[in-house]
Design a protein around this motif. Sequence first.
Motif, PDB file in Angstrom:
ATOM      1  N   CYS A 106       9.438 -26.929  -4.639  1.00  0.00           N
ATOM      2  CA  CYS A 106       9.045 -28.320  -4.538  1.00  0.00           C
ATOM      3  C   CYS A 106       9.518 -28.920  -5.868  1.00  0.00           C
ATOM      4  O   CYS A 106      10.064 -30.141  -5.744  1.00  0.00           O
ATOM      5  N   ALA A 107       9.642 -28.228  -6.885  1.00  0.00           N
ATOM      6  CA  ALA A 107      10.572 -28.724  -7.993  1.00  0.00           C
ATOM      7  C   ALA A 107      11.878 -29.164  -7.807  1.00  0.00           C
ATOM      8  O   ALA A 107      12.302 -30.180  -8.050  1.00  0.00           O
ATOM      9  N   LEU A 108      12.428 -28.258  -6.813  1.00  0.00           N
ATOM     10  CA  LEU A 108      13.913 -28.708  -6.376  1.00  0.00           C
ATOM     11  C   LEU A 108      14.031 -29.964  -5.763  1.00  0.00           C
ATOM     12  O   LEU A 108      14.800 -30.902  -5.682  1.00  0.00           O
ATOM     13  N   VAL A 109      13.136 -30.226  -4.524  1.00  0.00           N
ATOM     14  CA  VAL A 109      12.922 -31.320  -3.767  1.00  0.00           C
ATOM     15  C   VAL A 109      12.708 -32.625  -4.898  1.00  0.00           C
ATOM     16  O   VAL A 109      13.411 -33.633  -4.566  1.00  0.00           O
ATOM     17  N   ILE A 110      11.699 -32.693  -5.821  1.00  0.00           N
ATOM     18  CA  ILE A 110      11.589 -33.687  -6.643  1.00  0.00           C
ATOM     19  C   ILE A 110      12.711 -33.930  -7.339  1.00  0.00           C
ATOM     20  O   ILE A 110      13.154 -35.179  -7.481  1.00  0.00           O
ATOM     21  N   SER A 111      13.254 -33.039  -8.023  1.00  0.00           N
ATOM     22  CA  SER A 111      14.224 -33.227  -8.904  1.00  0.00           C
ATOM     23  C   SER A 111      15.691 -33.725  -8.214  1.00  0.00           C
ATOM     24  O   SER A 111      16.343 -34.644  -8.633  1.00  0.00           O
ATOM     25  N   THR A 112      15.882 -33.314  -6.942  1.00  0.00           N
ATOM     26  CA  THR A 112      16.975 -33.783  -6.204  1.00  0.00           C
ATOM     27  C   THR A 112      16.633 -35.177  -5.963  1.00  0.00           C
ATOM     28  O   THR A 112      17.674 -36.130  -5.907  1.00  0.00           O
ATOM     29  N   CYS A 113      15.360 -35.598  -5.439  1.00  0.00           N
ATOM     30  CA  CYS A 113      15.335 -36.813  -5.044  1.00  0.00           C
ATOM     31  C   CYS A 113      15.478 -37.843  -6.202  1.00  0.00           C
ATOM     32  O   CYS A 113      16.005 -39.068  -6.085  1.00  0.00           O
ATOM     33  N   ILE A 114      14.782 -37.291  -7.317  1.00  0.00           N
ATOM     34  CA  ILE A 114      15.258 -38.330  -8.573  1.00  0.00           C
ATOM     35  C   ILE A 114      16.732 -38.268  -9.028  1.00  0.00           C
ATOM     36  O   ILE A 114      17.184 -39.666  -9.177  1.00  0.00           O
ATOM     37  N   ALA A 115      17.505 -37.235  -8.817  1.00  0.00           N
ATOM     38  CA  ALA A 115      18.778 -37.381  -9.398  1.00  0.00           C
ATOM     39  C   ALA A 115      19.722 -38.365  -8.110  1.00  0.00           C
ATOM     40  O   ALA A 115      20.316 -39.041  -8.476  1.00  0.00           O
ATOM     41  N   LEU A 116      19.314 -38.093  -7.016  1.00  0.00           N
ATOM     42  CA  LEU A 116      20.017 -38.627  -5.660  1.00  0.00           C
ATOM     43  C   LEU A 116      19.803 -40.326  -5.937  1.00  0.00           C
ATOM     44  O   LEU A 116      20.330 -41.402  -5.674  1.00  0.00           O
ATOM     45  N   SER A 117      18.402 -40.379  -6.400  1.00  0.00           N
ATOM     46  CA  SER A 117      18.009 -41.890  -6.385  1.00  0.00           C
ATOM     47  C   SER A 117      18.697 -42.660  -7.574  1.00  0.00           C
ATOM     48  O   SER A 117      19.234 -43.768  -7.273  1.00  0.00           O
ATOM     49  N   LEU A 118      18.932 -42.058  -8.786  1.00  0.00           N
ATOM     50  CA  LEU A 118      19.741 -42.636  -9.720  1.00  0.00           C
ATOM     51  C   LEU A 118      20.926 -42.648  -9.343  1.00  0.00           C
ATOM     52  O   LEU A 118      21.550 -43.679  -9.496  1.00  0.00           O
ATOM     53  N   LEU A 119      21.628 -41.951  -8.812  1.00  0.00           N
ATOM     54  CA  LEU A 119      23.072 -42.166  -8.267  1.00  0.00           C
ATOM     55  C   LEU A 119      22.995 -43.087  -7.387  1.00  0.00           C
ATOM     56  O   LEU A 119      24.120 -43.972  -7.297  1.00  0.00           O
TER      57      LEU A 119
END
Length: 261
Positions: free
Chosen positions: A21-34
């Motif tokens: 779950c943390a992986l999904v949340i962190s990935t979404c945040i990172a990709l959203s910033l990019l």
Amino acid sequence: MAAAGAGPMLLPDSPLSGDVCALVISTCIALSLLRIFEETAKRGIFDQKLNRKLVHITIGLVFMLCWPLFSSGNQGAIIAALVPGINIVKVLLIGLGIVKDEATVKSMSRFGDHRTKWSGFSQYVELLTGPLYYASTITLCGTFYWRTSPIGIAAVCNLCAGDGFADIIGRRFGKKKLPYNTDKSFAGSLAMATSGFIASVGYMYYYSMFGFIEKSFGIVIGFLMVSIASALVESHPISTQFDDNLTVPLTSVLIGTLIFL
């Protein structure tokens, strides 16, 4: 220096599920910033160089804010490392020309053109140097140092905040150049040492809130020494030759190892 606390997890009764779950949340945040910075680059909202440096500063630091979501130990560190690992794959695919993504090229490269001559080879990809070093540094620091080592904190903070603000402040206020490198300024080097140090201390306090690391005056002094050393190396012509995304984290890790271990 590291505290023994296990730290918070999203699902304490199921560490693996919580880490996913943390992986999904962190990935979404990172990709959203990019994605945001890809759009600002495509629309020309910021100057090309400023846009690239904003990416440089925010991505790594924001990802570090997500580390407490993961479990302690090797499992949490390895799963968290998948987040920048995904970006490494993306950079490789774009840089090698396998995937076309001009927005990413504009947001990450210096000149908006991802093909550039380098080291005598016919044509190399700029994304395979600086941005790849950047993503690799965050991946390796997360994997080997995780949240309990001042070394990893110093390396990422000096790379992201330090190197990023050195360029922004140096371009705006850097009229007085360094005697040994006229491409660098006193203002830029001072901004790098200051911002890298402040970010390092900030993350020390942040992680101490979760019990990952014990804050101390000794660590603060260590961070200051690492940031000064990193700023000196970044200002040296050798960093232009080899890329400061490589020399800055290497310096931080080397000096940090001598100080903190």
